[in-house]
Scaffold this active site. Sequence first.
Site, mmCIF file in Angstrom:
data_model
loop_
_atom_site.group_PDB
_atom_site.id
_atom_site.type_symbol
_atom_site.label_atom_id
_atom_site.label_comp_id
_atom_site.label_asym_id
_atom_site.label_seq_id
_atom_site.Cartn_x
_atom_site.Cartn_y
_atom_site.Cartn_z
ATOM 1 N N ALA A 149 87.146 11.792 16.166
ATOM 2 C CA ALA A 149 86.457 10.546 16.110
ATOM 3 C C ALA A 149 86.197 9.733 14.939
ATOM 4 C CB ALA A 149 84.906 11.233 17.414
ATOM 5 N N CYS A 150 86.432 8.241 15.366
ATOM 6 C CA CYS A 150 85.997 7.646 14.155
ATOM 7 C C CYS A 150 84.627 7.548 13.740
ATOM 8 C CB CYS A 150 86.930 6.458 14.502
ATOM 9 S SG CYS A 150 86.275 5.097 13.679
ATOM 10 N N PHE A 151 83.665 7.578 14.632
ATOM 11 C CA PHE A 151 82.237 7.449 13.747
ATOM 12 C C PHE A 151 82.002 8.368 13.377
ATOM 13 C CE2 PHE A 151 83.184 3.229 15.747
ATOM 14 C CZ PHE A 151 82.273 2.601 15.493
#
Length: 277
Positions: A149-151
């Site tokens: 996940a990017c975040f």
Amino acid sequence: MAPAELRERRWRLVVSGFADAATNMAVDEAIQTVHARGEVPPTLRLYGWRPAAVSIGYFQRMAAEVDLDACRRLGYGYVRRPTGGRAIFHHVELTYSVVIREELLPGSVLETYRTLAGGLVAAIRRLGAPAELAGGEPDPRLGGEASAACFDAPSAYELVVGGRKVVGSAQTRRHGTILQHGSVLLDLDAELLFTLLRVDPEKRPAAVAHLRSRAAGLRELLGREVTWDEAARALPEGFTEALGVEFVRGELTPAERRLTEELVTTRYGTDAWNLRR
């Protein structure tokens, strides 16, 4: 390192509202292509996703990262971005894209990230959150291992509030033109995100807790409702404040609309693009 010098101060602002995943990525590429031909000015575009969707980075494998059965069952879209980075669930957020020729925003990827991040920082602060740049590496105080996940972790020159990431961005360059787009989190549903990503069910609770420690939506951070329209007003104001940009409200040109339709049909709406290895 000093930020790059911005050499074009008059930009077009396109507030295009909500669209499906394939259309959103096609519009961003269409603007980039038409701008590279010199037919439209540098452009800040603001948009949302309907239905909500998972996007993966250009170099990721959809089947390895995303539970497509869960996406289909729950009615969410999916798409491969033209930019790199990791998976993002575009849910309760404002998405921005900036398209500008490299000659108008010279510098390395990190330098141009930092320049554009100045506008994002000013915008988030206008909404009431004390945003700052994360710096060149993930904050060591956050610990742990990154997921798909990017975040999960702030990258170079991305925005954090209290050490938690609130904006995730990615950039690509083609035809001498920069395309940078990113998500401004209004809210974060970590449990839903990891329902859509391929995560061992036994590890999911830990992954959810880990992500919540690393990222947050503005509504949680500010303790109040932050609407899409409010955020959409703050973004151009922030760019004007930090970069001295003058915006002229505009729409997509006929050429951009035609190219968008073509790219949906031939690329972003196809399994050949989205599911390729």
